[in-house]
Scaffold this motif. Structure first.
Motif, mmCIF file in Angstrom:
data_model
loop_
_atom_site.group_PDB
_atom_site.id
_atom_site.type_symbol
_atom_site.label_atom_id
_atom_site.label_comp_id
_atom_site.label_asym_id
_atom_site.label_seq_id
_atom_site.Cartn_x
_atom_site.Cartn_y
_atom_site.Cartn_z
ATOM 1 N N UNK A 82 -21.992 -0.688 47.536
ATOM 2 C CA UNK A 82 -20.902 0.005 48.222
ATOM 3 C C UNK A 82 -20.685 1.373 47.579
ATOM 4 N N UNK A 83 -21.392 2.369 48.090
ATOM 5 C CA UNK A 83 -21.332 3.711 47.507
ATOM 6 C C UNK A 83 -19.912 4.255 47.395
ATOM 7 N N UNK A 84 -19.099 4.074 48.430
ATOM 8 C CA UNK A 84 -17.743 4.617 48.411
ATOM 9 C C UNK A 84 -16.919 3.993 47.286
ATOM 10 N N UNK A 85 -16.951 2.687 47.175
ATOM 11 C CA UNK A 85 -16.171 1.999 46.142
ATOM 12 C C UNK A 85 -16.686 2.363 44.751
ATOM 13 N N UNK A 86 -17.973 2.429 44.586
ATOM 14 C CA UNK A 86 -18.544 2.797 43.289
ATOM 15 C C UNK A 86 -18.131 4.221 42.917
ATOM 16 N N UNK A 87 -18.204 5.134 43.868
ATOM 17 C CA UNK A 87 -17.778 6.507 43.614
ATOM 18 C C UNK A 87 -16.306 6.592 43.255
ATOM 19 N N UNK A 88 -15.468 5.825 43.947
ATOM 20 C CA UNK A 88 -14.034 5.799 43.652
ATOM 21 C C UNK A 88 -13.774 5.197 42.273
ATOM 22 N N UNK A 89 -14.446 4.110 41.958
ATOM 23 C CA UNK A 89 -14.264 3.447 40.664
ATOM 24 C C UNK A 89 -14.673 4.346 39.506
ATOM 25 N N UNK A 90 -15.692 5.162 39.725
ATOM 26 C CA UNK A 90 -16.182 6.061 38.680
ATOM 27 C C UNK A 90 -15.407 7.381 38.628
ATOM 28 N N UNK A 91 -14.498 7.589 39.577
ATOM 29 C CA UNK A 91 -13.720 8.812 39.613
ATOM 30 C C UNK A 91 -14.464 10.003 40.188
ATOM 31 N N UNK A 92 -15.569 9.753 40.857
ATOM 32 C CA UNK A 92 -16.373 10.832 41.433
ATOM 33 C C UNK A 92 -16.012 11.122 42.885
ATOM 34 N N UNK A 93 -15.317 10.182 43.525
ATOM 35 C CA UNK A 93 -14.894 10.308 44.911
ATOM 36 C C UNK A 93 -13.405 9.981 44.955
ATOM 37 N N UNK A 141 -9.332 -3.699 28.319
ATOM 38 C CA UNK A 141 -10.656 -4.188 27.927
ATOM 39 C C UNK A 141 -11.711 -3.103 27.754
ATOM 40 N N UNK A 142 -11.371 -1.861 28.019
ATOM 41 C CA UNK A 142 -12.354 -0.789 27.898
ATOM 42 C C UNK A 142 -12.966 -0.439 29.232
ATOM 43 N N UNK A 143 -13.744 0.645 29.257
ATOM 44 C CA UNK A 143 -14.299 1.146 30.522
ATOM 45 C C UNK A 143 -15.314 0.193 31.146
ATOM 46 N N UNK A 144 -15.382 0.258 32.458
ATOM 47 C CA UNK A 144 -16.392 -0.505 33.183
ATOM 48 C C UNK A 144 -17.544 0.434 33.521
ATOM 49 N N UNK A 145 -18.721 -0.110 33.559
ATOM 50 C CA UNK A 145 -19.917 0.646 33.924
ATOM 51 C C UNK A 145 -20.377 0.124 35.273
ATOM 52 N N UNK A 146 -20.263 0.979 36.295
ATOM 53 C CA UNK A 146 -20.571 0.589 37.666
ATOM 54 C C UNK A 146 -21.744 1.427 38.154
ATOM 55 N N UNK A 147 -22.709 0.773 38.764
ATOM 56 C CA UNK A 147 -23.915 1.456 39.241
ATOM 57 C C UNK A 147 -24.230 1.020 40.668
ATOM 58 N N UNK A 148 -24.875 1.926 41.386
ATOM 59 C CA UNK A 148 -25.322 1.652 42.749
ATOM 60 C C UNK A 148 -26.735 1.066 42.730
ATOM 61 N N UNK A 149 -26.958 0.086 43.606
ATOM 62 C CA UNK A 149 -28.302 -0.426 43.868
ATOM 63 C C UNK A 149 -28.455 -0.560 45.385
ATOM 64 N N UNK A 150 -29.674 -0.608 45.836
ATOM 65 C CA UNK A 150 -29.933 -0.790 47.266
ATOM 66 C C UNK A 150 -29.469 -2.175 47.704
ATOM 67 N N UNK A 151 -29.082 -2.262 48.955
ATOM 68 C CA UNK A 151 -28.608 -3.535 49.501
ATOM 69 C C UNK A 151 -29.652 -4.641 49.339
ATOM 70 N N UNK A 152 -30.904 -4.303 49.504
ATOM 71 C CA UNK A 152 -31.974 -5.308 49.395
ATOM 72 C C UNK A 152 -32.146 -5.824 47.972
ATOM 73 N N UNK A 153 -31.569 -5.138 46.989
ATOM 74 C CA UNK A 153 -31.663 -5.561 45.586
ATOM 75 C C UNK A 153 -30.397 -6.258 45.106
#
Length: 130
Positions: A71-82, A102-114
């Motif tokens: 979910x690109x939009x949610x990942x971007x929002x979570x990372x503060x980039x969107x 608990x400290x920062x979360x590390x969120x990354x995008x992957x393709x839907x098929x992965x």
């Protein structure tokens, strides 16, 4: 000593009522899910999936989780980039509250098929999600 990142896959979906939102999280090959979460949107469901993944990683005491989703939009929002749209700010604030403790979360995008969590939702007994 370097700690390896533990991948935590997350995905949310929305199906027409009466089912509504659902999410899945996969950690170490083991799926976790919640269904029939009521009304909302696909973006709400994606946020709920990310929040569930973060909470589960804390419960499992994972040392270096990286949260991966499609979910690109949610990942971007979570990372503060969107910029997070107003209807979803409560989800972002919930994530920020967890991060304060608990400290920062590390969120990354992957393709839907992965995305193992998305694959799990699509193959589950209750049928495909959007």
């Amino acid at each position: 000593m370097t700690t390896a990142w533990q991948k935590v896959f997350f995905d949310g979906g929305y199906r027409p009522e009466p089912h509504g939102m659902e999410w899945a999280v996969v950690v170490g090959g083991r799926p976790y899910s919640a269904r029939d979460l009521g009304s909302g949107s696909s973006m709400d469901a994606e946020w709920l999936a990310l929040l569930a993944a973060v909470r589960l990683a804390r419960e499992l005491d994972l040392r270096s989780p990286v949260f991966v989703g499609d979910a690109l939009a949610v990942i971007g929002q979570a990372k503060g980039k969107v910029k997070c749209p107003k209807p979803y700010l409560h989800h972002l604030r919930a994530l920020q509250a967890i991060e304060e403790k608990a400290g920062p979360t590390h969120v990354r995008y992957i393709k839907r098929t992965q995305n193992l969590a998305g694959i799990y939702l699509a193959r589950s007994v209750n049928g495909p999600t959007s």
